[in-house]
Design a protein around this motif. Structure first.
Motif, PDB file in Angstrom:
ATOM      1  N   TRP A 150       0.119  -0.945   0.085  1.00  0.00           N
ATOM      2  CA  TRP A 150       0.048  -0.316  -0.348  1.00  0.00           C
ATOM      3  C   TRP A 150       0.783   1.208  -0.551  1.00  0.00           C
ATOM      4  O   TRP A 150       0.889   1.970  -0.917  1.00  0.00           O
ATOM      5  N   CYS A 151       1.946   1.350   0.557  1.00  0.00           N
ATOM      6  CA  CYS A 151       2.672   2.425   1.204  1.00  0.00           C
ATOM      7  C   CYS A 151       3.696   2.891  -0.128  1.00  0.00           C
ATOM      8  O   CYS A 151       3.368   3.606  -0.169  1.00  0.00           O
ATOM      9  N   ASP A 152       3.788   1.501  -1.335  1.00  0.00           N
ATOM     10  CA  ASP A 152       4.302   2.273  -2.569  1.00  0.00           C
ATOM     11  C   ASP A 152       3.700   3.060  -2.921  1.00  0.00           C
ATOM     12  O   ASP A 152       3.418   4.044  -4.336  1.00  0.00           O
ATOM     13  N   HIS A 153       2.360   1.889  -2.728  1.00  0.00           N
ATOM     14  CA  HIS A 153       1.485   2.673  -3.622  1.00  0.00           C
ATOM     15  C   HIS A 153       0.350   4.107  -3.739  1.00  0.00           C
ATOM     16  O   HIS A 153       0.717   5.434  -4.179  1.00  0.00           O
ATOM     17  N   ILE A 154       0.754   4.926  -1.899  1.00  0.00           N
ATOM     18  CA  ILE A 154       0.784   5.772  -1.419  1.00  0.00           C
ATOM     19  C   ILE A 154       1.799   6.919  -2.015  1.00  0.00           C
ATOM     20  O   ILE A 154       1.503   7.902  -1.836  1.00  0.00           O
ATOM     21  N   ALA A 155       2.778   6.705  -1.571  1.00  0.00           N
ATOM     22  CA  ALA A 155       3.890   6.637  -1.901  1.00  0.00           C
ATOM     23  C   ALA A 155       4.121   7.622  -3.677  1.00  0.00           C
ATOM     24  O   ALA A 155       4.533   9.208  -3.766  1.00  0.00           O
ATOM     25  N   ARG A 156       3.670   6.687  -4.703  1.00  0.00           N
ATOM     26  CA  ARG A 156       3.875   7.169  -5.789  1.00  0.00           C
ATOM     27  C   ARG A 156       2.453   8.033  -6.310  1.00  0.00           C
ATOM     28  O   ARG A 156       2.687   9.173  -6.994  1.00  0.00           O
ATOM     29  N   MET A 157       1.316   7.885  -5.432  1.00  0.00           N
ATOM     30  CA  MET A 157      -0.196   8.346  -6.528  1.00  0.00           C
ATOM     31  C   MET A 157      -1.187   9.433  -5.256  1.00  0.00           C
ATOM     32  O   MET A 157      -1.429  10.531  -5.936  1.00  0.00           O
ATOM     33  N   TRP A 158      -0.779   9.233  -3.951  1.00  0.00           N
ATOM     34  CA  TRP A 158      -1.222  10.701  -3.108  1.00  0.00           C
ATOM     35  C   TRP A 158      -0.715  11.741  -3.318  1.00  0.00           C
ATOM     36  O   TRP A 158       1.233  11.720  -3.594  1.00  0.00           O
ATOM     37  N   PRO A 159      -1.296  13.342  -2.539  1.00  0.00           N
ATOM     38  CA  PRO A 159      -0.487  14.118  -2.697  1.00  0.00           C
ATOM     39  C   PRO A 159       0.499  13.940  -1.471  1.00  0.00           C
ATOM     40  O   PRO A 159       0.323  15.359  -0.489  1.00  0.00           O
ATOM     41  N   VAL A 160       1.334  13.135  -1.838  1.00  0.00           N
ATOM     42  CA  VAL A 160       2.460  13.161  -0.074  1.00  0.00           C
ATOM     43  C   VAL A 160       3.702  13.558  -0.620  1.00  0.00           C
ATOM     44  O   VAL A 160       4.365  13.007  -1.573  1.00  0.00           O
ATOM     45  N   ASP A 161       4.443  13.952   1.260  1.00  0.00           N
ATOM     46  CA  ASP A 161       6.379  13.853   0.681  1.00  0.00           C
ATOM     47  C   ASP A 161       6.615  12.516   0.962  1.00  0.00           C
ATOM     48  O   ASP A 161       7.975  12.348   0.930  1.00  0.00           O
ATOM     49  N   GLY A 162       6.310  11.457   1.091  1.00  0.00           N
ATOM     50  CA  GLY A 162       6.694  10.013   1.430  1.00  0.00           C
ATOM     51  C   GLY A 162       5.495   9.571   2.641  1.00  0.00           C
ATOM     52  O   GLY A 162       4.984  10.120   2.899  1.00  0.00           O
TER      53      GLY A 162
END
Length: 264
Positions: free
Chosen positions: A60-72
């Protein structure tokens, strides 16, 4: 806990980093609603760094880091930090343990998992377990009927007796072997990746969460916030948040985002 609306203008003006739990903090009833995602987008567009700090799995975190508007994202309760470089198209992974340590510990965690599933009726391994690399997640409320507190406590007891750390979220008991946790990895990242000193961390970072595994984060940050549903587990939270939203779950996260962006 003070109402979030009492946070001072000077506090709000200093905030640059929003650290946030995911389950039942950004999500509502197990879903990421459009208003919460849009709140992250608005924070990012306004120059704030959004960093989820979660017990969720590496996949999930790989997806979140790639796809969400986040800095990590800090994942598996501090086991790693993933951040995606959109310019160079590269995922940067920083782990709290070596690959050999992770493999060795995971063998022990599988043994603990079998003991828990055999001993505590109604439990299951979390549906995202296949995508975890350091962490064992035992489901007590997400895809199974919610277990009573005594069974949740039994899961924790078994894990701890076998030498693991065990922390209760709103849906899982997360178990791991090692000294890392949400707070230790968050502080490491803020210091090493973002170059903040301790005073800057306290003044420019805010954390929002909802459950017992957020206790260390609530306790450390002077700007710590619980979404309204935190009261449902407050008796199990050693260090409660300093502030609380009037709204629940993702709507509470939106409330915080609006306050920060609009400065009150």
């Amino acid at each position: 806990m003070k109402n979030l609306s009492t946070m001072s203008l000077s506090q709000l003006q200093d905030i640059k980093f929003i650290l946030t739990d995911i389950d039942d903090t950004i999500t509502s009833d197990g879903r990421l609603k459009s208003n919460a995602y849009e709140a992250m987008e608005r924070l990012s567009d306004n120059g704030y760094s959004v960093i989820p700090v979660t017990g969720r799995c590496a996949g999930w975190c790989d997806h979140i880091a790639r796809m969400w508007p986040v800095d990590g994202v800090v994942g598996e309760n501090g086991a790693f930090f993933f951040s995606y470089d959109h310019v160079n198209k590269k995922m940067n992974n920083s782990y709290s343990q070596t690959e050999d340590e992770r493999k060795e510990n995971f063998t022990v965690l599988n043994q603990i998992k079998n003991t828990i599933l055999e001993s505590v009726s109604g439990t299951a391994q979390a549906s995202d377990q296949d995508y975890r690399i350091t962490d064992l997640a035992i489901d007590f409320a997400e895809d199974v009927p919610k277990l009573p507190q005594n069974k949740i406590d039994e899961i924790v007891q078994i894990a701890e007796q076998k030498g693991a750390v065990a922390k209760i979220s709103s849906i899982h008991v997360n178990c791991w072997i090692g000294s890392h946790n949400k707070l230790s990895t968050s502080l490491k990242i803020l210091r090493e990746r973002f170059g903040l000193n301790d005073a800057e961390i306290q003044n420019t970072a805010i954390f929002i969460g909802d459950s017992p595994n957020d206790s260390s984060m609530f306790g450390f940050f002077k700007n710590s916030v619980g979404v309204a549903n935190v009261v449902e587990q407050i008796s199990s939270i050693e260090h409660p948040p300093k502030y609380i939203t009037k709204n629940y779950s993702g709507s509470g996260f939106v409330e915080l985002a609006d306050l920060i962006i609009n400065k009150g």
